[in-house]
Write a protein that holds these residues in place. Structure first.
Motif, short mmCIF file in Angstrom:
data_model
loop_
_atom_site.label_atom_id
_atom_site.label_comp_id
_atom_site.label_asym_id
_atom_site.label_seq_id
_atom_site.Cartn_x
_atom_site.Cartn_y
_atom_site.Cartn_z
N MET A 74 -2.79 -13.66 16.29
CA MET A 74 -3.95 -12.78 16.46
C MET A 74 -3.44 -11.35 16.37
O MET A 74 -2.53 -10.97 17.10
CB MET A 74 -4.59 -13.07 17.82
N ASN A 75 -4.04 -10.59 15.47
CA ASN A 75 -3.61 -9.20 15.33
C ASN A 75 -4.44 -8.29 16.24
O ASN A 75 -5.38 -8.74 16.89
CB ASN A 75 -3.66 -8.76 13.87
N LYS A 76 -4.12 -7.01 16.24
CA LYS A 76 -4.78 -6.08 17.16
C LYS A 76 -6.27 -5.94 16.87
O LYS A 76 -7.07 -5.82 17.79
CB LYS A 76 -4.08 -4.72 17.15
N GLU A 77 -6.66 -5.97 15.58
CA GLU A 77 -8.07 -5.87 15.24
C GLU A 77 -8.86 -7.08 15.73
O GLU A 77 -9.95 -6.95 16.27
CB GLU A 77 -8.26 -5.71 13.72
N GLN A 78 -8.29 -8.27 15.56
CA GLN A 78 -8.96 -9.48 16.03
C GLN A 78 -9.05 -9.50 17.55
O GLN A 78 -10.07 -9.92 18.10
CB GLN A 78 -8.19 -10.72 15.54
N GLU A 113 -4.15 -4.14 21.94
CA GLU A 113 -5.14 -3.47 21.10
C GLU A 113 -4.55 -2.34 20.27
O GLU A 113 -5.04 -2.04 19.18
CB GLU A 113 -6.30 -2.95 21.96
N GLN A 114 -3.52 -1.70 20.77
CA GLN A 114 -2.87 -0.62 20.02
C GLN A 114 -1.83 -1.15 19.03
O GLN A 114 -1.35 -0.41 18.18
CB GLN A 114 -2.20 0.36 20.99
N GLY A 115 -1.47 -2.42 19.17
CA GLY A 115 -0.47 -3.00 18.29
C GLY A 115 0.95 -2.72 18.73
O GLY A 115 1.90 -2.96 17.99
N TRP A 116 1.13 -2.22 19.95
CA TRP A 116 2.47 -1.95 20.46
C TRP A 116 3.17 -3.24 20.84
O TRP A 116 4.39 -3.32 20.80
CB TRP A 116 2.42 -1.03 21.68
N ARG A 117 2.39 -4.24 21.24
CA ARG A 117 2.92 -5.57 21.57
C ARG A 117 2.11 -6.60 20.82
O ARG A 117 0.91 -6.45 20.65
CB ARG A 117 2.79 -5.85 23.08
N ALA A 138 -1.00 -4.42 29.38
CA ALA A 138 -0.77 -5.43 28.35
C ALA A 138 -1.94 -5.46 27.37
O ALA A 138 -1.74 -5.46 26.14
CB ALA A 138 -0.56 -6.80 28.97
N VAL A 139 -3.17 -5.47 27.88
CA VAL A 139 -4.34 -5.49 27.01
C VAL A 139 -4.37 -4.24 26.14
O VAL A 139 -4.62 -4.31 24.93
CB VAL A 139 -5.65 -5.62 27.84
N GLN A 140 -4.08 -3.09 26.72
CA GLN A 140 -4.04 -1.86 25.94
C GLN A 140 -2.97 -1.94 24.86
O GLN A 140 -3.19 -1.51 23.72
CB GLN A 140 -3.77 -0.67 26.87
N SER A 141 -1.83 -2.51 25.19
CA SER A 141 -0.75 -2.65 24.22
C SER A 141 -1.10 -3.60 23.08
O SER A 141 -0.74 -3.36 21.94
CB SER A 141 0.52 -3.15 24.92
#
Length: 124
Positions: free
Chosen positions: A1-5, A35-39, A30-33
């Motif tokens: 699952m990518n950040k956009e999904q 969504e930003q694609g940091w994790r 974690a959720v913020q990360s």
């Protein structure tokens, strides 16, 4: 699952980042990360997100779920746990499914295939 999904799933669920973090048992950071694609989204979190999506209530109209064996015209359904447990809308959630594309794969391999399958894709 990518950040956009992941972001789209949160939007569909109608949850804030904090609310989704509580549902998933992870931190707000974690959720913020995710969504930003940091994790990258861990497989167990992805699985929980899809589970929430498939079970969400819709106020305007109920969904008509199509079972995987119907959508994929399965010929091996009698040997499949999705058929055994009448969980054709949860085939992506179950290990040991008998789809030609996922049989004998580990969880990571199964999810790579399932992400592109119409059964799971219909959730997003």
């Amino acid at each position: 699952m990518n950040k956009e999904q992941f972001s789209k799933a949160r939007s569909i669920l109608g949850k804030t980042q904090k609310q989704l973090a509580q549902l998933l048992g992870v931190s707000l950071k974690a959720v913020q990360s995710y969504e930003q694609g940091w994790r990258s989204v861990p497989l167990h979190v992805e699985r929980q997100v899809y589970f929430l999506l498939v079970n969400r209530r819709q106020k305007d109209q109920p969904r008509k779920r199509k079972d995987c064996w119907t959508q994929k015209k399965c010929s091996n359904k009698k040997n499949c746990p999705a058929w055994e447990f009448q969980a054709g809308h949860l085939c992506w959630f179950l290990s040991g499914t008998q789809c030609d594309c996922t049989v004998d794969k580990d969880w990571k391999g199964k999810m790579e295939v399932c992400r592109n399958c119409e059964v799971l894709a219909s959730l997003l």
